[in-house]
Design a protein around this motif. Structure first.
Motif, PDB file in Angstrom:
ATOM      1  N   SER A 155      85.351  16.985  56.125  1.00 54.81           N
ATOM      2  CA  SER A 155      84.577  17.813  55.983  1.00 54.81           C
ATOM      3  C   SER A 155      83.596  18.418  57.203  1.00 54.81           C
ATOM      4  O   SER A 155      83.058  17.757  57.773  1.00 54.81           O
ATOM      5  CB  SER A 155      83.529  17.787  54.811  1.00 54.81           C
ATOM      6  OG  SER A 155      82.890  16.415  54.994  1.00 54.81           O
ATOM      7  N   LEU A 156      83.296  19.851  57.157  1.00 53.39           N
ATOM      8  CA  LEU A 156      82.374  20.402  57.810  1.00 53.39           C
ATOM      9  C   LEU A 156      81.643  21.645  57.362  1.00 53.39           C
ATOM     10  O   LEU A 156      82.175  22.206  56.417  1.00 53.39           O
ATOM     11  CB  LEU A 156      83.456  21.178  58.933  1.00 53.39           C
ATOM     12  CG  LEU A 156      82.781  22.270  59.740  1.00 53.39           C
ATOM     13  CD1 LEU A 156      81.720  21.784  60.825  1.00 53.39           C
ATOM     14  CD2 LEU A 156      83.785  23.187  60.616  1.00 53.39           C
ATOM     15  N   ASP A 174      77.088  14.452  52.808  1.00 50.53           N
ATOM     16  CA  ASP A 174      78.214  13.225  53.270  1.00 50.53           C
ATOM     17  C   ASP A 174      79.135  14.135  54.420  1.00 50.53           C
ATOM     18  O   ASP A 174      80.341  13.618  54.365  1.00 50.53           O
ATOM     19  CB  ASP A 174      79.013  12.571  52.161  1.00 50.53           C
ATOM     20  CG  ASP A 174      77.970  11.867  51.493  1.00 50.53           C
ATOM     21  OD1 ASP A 174      77.176  11.195  51.940  1.00 50.53           O
ATOM     22  OD2 ASP A 174      78.221  11.988  50.175  1.00 50.53           O
ATOM     23  N   ALA A 175      78.921  15.191  55.090  1.00 47.71           N
ATOM     24  CA  ALA A 175      79.750  15.814  55.687  1.00 47.71           C
ATOM     25  C   ALA A 175      80.123  15.252  56.812  1.00 47.71           C
ATOM     26  O   ALA A 175      79.083  14.455  57.541  1.00 47.71           O
ATOM     27  CB  ALA A 175      78.997  17.333  56.163  1.00 47.71           C
ATOM     28  N   THR A 204      67.275  17.874  57.256  1.00 43.09           N
ATOM     29  CA  THR A 204      68.424  18.260  56.386  1.00 43.09           C
ATOM     30  C   THR A 204      69.482  17.273  56.338  1.00 43.09           C
ATOM     31  O   THR A 204      70.174  16.835  55.414  1.00 43.09           O
ATOM     32  CB  THR A 204      68.434  19.670  56.562  1.00 43.09           C
ATOM     33  OG1 THR A 204      67.637  20.383  56.513  1.00 43.09           O
ATOM     34  CG2 THR A 204      69.783  20.139  55.544  1.00 43.09           C
ATOM     35  N   ALA A 205      70.107  17.149  57.677  1.00 49.62           N
ATOM     36  CA  ALA A 205      70.888  16.170  57.775  1.00 49.62           C
ATOM     37  C   ALA A 205      70.686  14.882  57.316  1.00 49.62           C
ATOM     38  O   ALA A 205      71.457  14.161  56.825  1.00 49.62           O
ATOM     39  CB  ALA A 205      71.261  16.041  59.411  1.00 49.62           C
ATOM     40  N   THR A 206      69.470  14.300  57.206  1.00 52.39           N
ATOM     41  CA  THR A 206      69.131  12.940  56.863  1.00 52.39           C
ATOM     42  C   THR A 206      69.117  12.868  55.257  1.00 52.39           C
ATOM     43  O   THR A 206      69.790  12.205  54.626  1.00 52.39           O
ATOM     44  CB  THR A 206      67.718  12.520  57.088  1.00 52.39           C
ATOM     45  OG1 THR A 206      67.838  12.394  58.552  1.00 52.39           O
ATOM     46  CG2 THR A 206      67.303  11.159  56.514  1.00 52.39           C
ATOM     47  N   ARG A 207      68.683  14.020  54.772  1.00 56.60           N
ATOM     48  CA  ARG A 207      68.624  14.353  53.254  1.00 56.60           C
ATOM     49  C   ARG A 207      70.244  14.306  52.583  1.00 56.60           C
ATOM     50  O   ARG A 207      70.455  13.699  51.697  1.00 56.60           O
ATOM     51  CB  ARG A 207      67.841  15.404  52.617  1.00 56.60           C
ATOM     52  CG  ARG A 207      66.328  15.267  52.922  1.00 56.60           C
ATOM     53  CD  ARG A 207      65.886  16.338  51.974  1.00 56.60           C
ATOM     54  NE  ARG A 207      66.146  17.721  52.467  1.00 56.60           N
ATOM     55  CZ  ARG A 207      65.299  18.379  53.511  1.00 56.60           C
ATOM     56  NH1 ARG A 207      64.490  17.818  54.147  1.00 56.60           N
ATOM     57  NH2 ARG A 207      66.020  19.702  53.909  1.00 56.60           N
ATOM     58  N   ALA A 210      74.736  13.416  56.207  1.00 53.65           N
ATOM     59  CA  ALA A 210      75.810  13.904  57.158  1.00 53.65           C
ATOM     60  C   ALA A 210      75.757  12.986  58.278  1.00 53.65           C
ATOM     61  O   ALA A 210      75.072  12.092  58.567  1.00 53.65           O
ATOM     62  CB  ALA A 210      75.241  15.120  57.989  1.00 53.65           C
ATOM     63  N   ARG A 211      77.091  12.841  58.743  1.00 54.26           N
ATOM     64  CA  ARG A 211      77.561  11.778  59.584  1.00 54.26           C
ATOM     65  C   ARG A 211      77.130  12.232  61.164  1.00 54.26           C
ATOM     66  O   ARG A 211      77.165  11.373  61.958  1.00 54.26           O
ATOM     67  CB  ARG A 211      78.871  11.572  59.354  1.00 54.26           C
ATOM     68  CG  ARG A 211      79.263  10.904  57.950  1.00 54.26           C
ATOM     69  CD  ARG A 211      80.639  10.492  57.837  1.00 54.26           C
ATOM     70  NE  ARG A 211      80.846   9.806  56.669  1.00 54.26           N
ATOM     71  CZ  ARG A 211      81.146  10.403  55.463  1.00 54.26           C
ATOM     72  NH1 ARG A 211      80.998  11.611  55.442  1.00 54.26           N
ATOM     73  NH2 ARG A 211      81.225   9.558  54.260  1.00 54.26           N
TER      74      ARG A 211
END
Length: 250
Positions: A155-156, A174-175, A204-207, A210-211
């Protein structure tokens, strides 16, 4: 999936980069996310002028869509092989009118639709070629959408332009790669519902869990290294700055 950064400058092109444009490829299918100022020229470094299969426009600000006018010329007035068949273009309501108005001198009011097959984007899930895509409206002064692209279990997520948004949190869940705008600098600009800064992109990435985070849409007047440092303070995973020509295999 393969992601290629065509252009990543925010607001207007820099000396190093065209404005927002990102090429996503899988199974021989080529989807372009946005076509901002200067993107059409840069795109030809990576694929042929007529090799695109579909285009997604996150919103209708010029730095995300204006080179569609140049692409209209390339497809409508092609000398070899005749006029191109319409290519699917996914964008907010009014995309055809916006591009026709920007061009200002199309042969007719419907000329754009002779080479672009316009589809109106709303919050939804649908297929573009081999991709399953999810779109959600995000926070920006005009109608704007973020997009999640899935293929082969990977996913992206691309933020488009947005302020802090719960919808973006969910799209980035989880992207494998989160391509996120970071136009503002923490402590310098504070305009709600317009853009993110590096710290907010990291949060945002932490919430979202995201990888990997890739920061993009940084304007020429903003120091990208400051935004990168701020993002790393709020996100423990790998963080990079987008740069023209960079590729990611997912």
């Amino acid at each position: 999936m393969k992601l290629t950064v065509v252009g990543c400058s925010g607001s207007f092109p820099s000396a190093e980069s065209a404005c927002s444009s990102y090429l996503v490829e899988a199974d021989g299918f080529r989807l372009l996310l946005d076509m901002g100022n200067g993107a059409l020229g840069e795109l030809q470094r990576h694929i042929g002028l007529y090799d695109l299969d579909a285009i997604f426009l996150s919103h209708l600000h010029a730095d995300h869509c204006i080179d569609m006018c140049a692409y209209f010329v390339a497809r409508y007035y092609r000398h070899e092989g005749g006029r191109c068949e319409p290519i699917p273009v996914y964008g907010p309501e009014g995309t055809e009118h916006r591009l026709t108005t920007a061009y200002a001198d199309t042969p007719s009011a419907s000329s754009m639709s002779e080479v672009f097959d316009f589809h109106t984007v709303k919050p939804s899930t649908f297929e573009i070629g081999p991709f399953t895509v999810h779109t959600e409206r995000v926070r920006h002064p005009v109608e704007a959408y973020a997009i999640r692209i899935e293929h082969g279990g990977r996913s992206l997520t691309y933020s488009g332009d947005t302020g802090v948004s719960e919808a973006l949190d969910e799209l980035a869940r989880d992207a494998d790669l989160f391509l996120c705008e970071a136009a503002f600098t923490h402590g310098k600009e504070n305009i709600p519902d317009l853009h993110l800064n590096g710290r907010e992109a990291g949060e945002t990435a932490t919430r979202a869990g995201a990888r990997m985070l890739v920061l993009t849409h940084i304007p020429p007047w903003t120091d990208p290294e400051v935004n990168l440092a701020h993002a790393r303070e709020t996100f423990a995973g790998p963080v990079e700055l987008a740069a023209p020509g960079m590729t990611y295999e997912l």
